[in-house]
Motif scaffolding. Structure first.
Motif, PDB file in Angstrom:
ATOM      1  N   HIS A  74     -79.003  89.190  42.260  1.00 12.65           N
ATOM      2  CA  HIS A  74     -77.620  89.649  42.320  1.00 12.65           C
ATOM      3  C   HIS A  74     -77.525  91.101  41.886  1.00 12.65           C
ATOM      4  O   HIS A  74     -78.440  91.647  41.295  1.00 12.65           O
ATOM      5  N   ALA A  75     -76.416  91.710  42.245  1.00 13.27           N
ATOM      6  CA  ALA A  75     -76.062  93.042  41.762  1.00 13.27           C
ATOM      7  C   ALA A  75     -74.700  92.897  41.112  1.00 13.27           C
ATOM      8  O   ALA A  75     -73.903  92.028  41.489  1.00 13.27           O
ATOM      9  N   GLN A  76     -74.428  93.735  40.125  1.00 16.86           N
ATOM     10  CA  GLN A  76     -73.125  93.679  39.451  1.00 16.86           C
ATOM     11  C   GLN A  76     -72.465  95.039  39.484  1.00 16.86           C
ATOM     12  O   GLN A  76     -73.125  96.062  39.299  1.00 16.86           O
ATOM     13  N   ILE A  77     -71.182  95.023  39.749  1.00 15.71           N
ATOM     14  CA  ILE A  77     -70.339  96.197  39.582  1.00 15.71           C
ATOM     15  C   ILE A  77     -69.238  95.797  38.625  1.00 15.71           C
ATOM     16  O   ILE A  77     -69.093  94.607  38.307  1.00 15.71           O
ATOM     17  N   THR A  78     -68.467  96.759  38.168  1.00 15.92           N
ATOM     18  CA  THR A  78     -67.407  96.416  37.230  1.00 15.92           C
ATOM     19  C   THR A  78     -66.054  96.935  37.708  1.00 15.92           C
ATOM     20  O   THR A  78     -65.971  97.882  38.494  1.00 15.92           O
ATOM     21  N   ILE A  79     -65.045  96.274  37.195  1.00 10.78           N
ATOM     22  CA  ILE A  79     -63.651  96.642  37.429  1.00 10.78           C
ATOM     23  C   ILE A  79     -62.972  96.710  36.065  1.00 10.78           C
ATOM     24  O   ILE A  79     -63.490  96.168  35.088  1.00 10.78           O
ATOM     25  N   PRO A  80     -61.810  97.353  35.967  1.00  9.01           N
ATOM     26  CA  PRO A  80     -61.109  97.355  34.681  1.00  9.01           C
ATOM     27  C   PRO A  80     -60.714  95.936  34.256  1.00  9.01           C
ATOM     28  O   PRO A  80     -60.427  95.073  35.094  1.00  9.01           O
ATOM     29  N   ILE A  81     -60.679  95.713  32.968  1.00  2.13           N
ATOM     30  CA  ILE A  81     -60.290  94.418  32.409  1.00  2.13           C
ATOM     31  C   ILE A  81     -58.897  94.043  32.919  1.00  2.13           C
ATOM     32  O   ILE A  81     -57.985  94.867  32.940  1.00  2.13           O
ATOM     33  N   GLY A 109     -67.939  92.237  37.235  1.00  2.80           N
ATOM     34  CA  GLY A 109     -67.701  92.148  35.799  1.00  2.80           C
ATOM     35  C   GLY A 109     -66.508  93.001  35.410  1.00  2.80           C
ATOM     36  O   GLY A 109     -65.943  93.725  36.236  1.00  2.80           O
ATOM     37  N   THR A 110     -66.117  92.908  34.162  1.00  5.57           N
ATOM     38  CA  THR A 110     -64.991  93.708  33.680  1.00  5.57           C
ATOM     39  C   THR A 110     -65.417  94.571  32.505  1.00  5.57           C
ATOM     40  O   THR A 110     -66.171  94.128  31.630  1.00  5.57           O
ATOM     41  N   GLU A 111     -64.955  95.807  32.524  1.00  6.72           N
ATOM     42  CA  GLU A 111     -65.139  96.710  31.390  1.00  6.72           C
ATOM     43  C   GLU A 111     -64.203  97.888  31.559  1.00  6.72           C
ATOM     44  O   GLU A 111     -63.906  98.312  32.673  1.00  6.72           O
ATOM     45  N   ASP A 112     -63.721  98.378  30.456  1.00  4.51           N
ATOM     46  CA  ASP A 112     -62.852  99.554  30.446  1.00  4.51           C
ATOM     47  C   ASP A 112     -63.632 100.760  29.959  1.00  4.51           C
ATOM     48  O   ASP A 112     -64.746 100.643  29.447  1.00  4.51           O
ATOM     49  N   ARG A 138     -64.810 104.253  48.563  1.00  2.00           N
ATOM     50  CA  ARG A 138     -64.647 103.782  47.184  1.00  2.00           C
ATOM     51  C   ARG A 138     -63.721 102.572  47.188  1.00  2.00           C
ATOM     52  O   ARG A 138     -62.731 102.553  47.924  1.00  2.00           O
ATOM     53  N   ASP A 139     -64.049 101.565  46.385  1.00  2.00           N
ATOM     54  CA  ASP A 139     -63.150 100.418  46.258  1.00  2.00           C
ATOM     55  C   ASP A 139     -61.925 100.837  45.452  1.00  2.00           C
ATOM     56  O   ASP A 139     -61.855 101.990  44.990  1.00  2.00           O
ATOM     57  N   PRO A 140     -60.934  99.981  45.269  1.00  2.00           N
ATOM     58  CA  PRO A 140     -59.724 100.390  44.554  1.00  2.00           C
ATOM     59  C   PRO A 140     -59.949 100.837  43.107  1.00  2.00           C
ATOM     60  O   PRO A 140     -59.063 101.413  42.491  1.00  2.00           O
ATOM     61  N   PHE A 141     -61.141 100.609  42.579  1.00  2.00           N
ATOM     62  CA  PHE A 141     -61.446 100.942  41.189  1.00  2.00           C
ATOM     63  C   PHE A 141     -62.380 102.131  41.074  1.00  2.00           C
ATOM     64  O   PHE A 141     -62.758 102.524  39.986  1.00  2.00           O
TER      65      PHE A 141
END
Length: 120
Positions: A7-14, A57-60, A107-110
């Motif tokens: 898998h690969a992981q990207i993050t979005i805001p919490i 995942g989520t992270e700010d 770019r995605d919305p984040f």
């Protein structure tokens, strides 16, 4: 011995999971799969793409627009994706040519960098 990428992981805001699901599941058509119960409290969600997973995942505190890190989706009809994303007002960015491929970035919305790539 490494045998494949799991898998690969990207993050979005919490707290932005609903917006991310709208983009990744509804706009891109990726299938959400259940996270293991032990990880569900961490936020985010998982997607299935063929035999591989994409973990959202989520992270700010991350400036996603400043990185070259990205996911590249190998597609069979690049023109379809140009049109579909254009209709959704997603800004396409041209990529440096690679022999044997046509591609573009966005770019995605984040702010996560994405690539659509098609074999020629």
């Amino acid at each position: 011995m490494i045998i494949k990428l799991h898998h690969a992981q990207i993050t979005i805001p919490i707290g932005m999971e609903d917006v991310a699901r709208q983009f990744y599941c509804n706009r891109l058509g990726l299938k959400e799969i259940e996270k293991p119960p032990a990880l569900q409290g961490r936020g985010g969600f998982w997607l299935q793409l063929g035999s591989q997973e994409i973990h959202i995942g989520t992270e700010d505190g991350i400036e996603r627009t400043m990185t070259k890190a990205h996911l590249a989706y190998h597609v069979s009809d690049l023109a379809f994706w140009r049109e579909k994303l254009s209709q959704a007002n997603v800004q396409m960015l041209e990529s440096v040519p690679i022999p044997g491929y046509d591609r573009f970035e966005f770019r995605d919305p984040f702010g996560n960098r994405m690539e659509m790539i098609q074999s020629l």
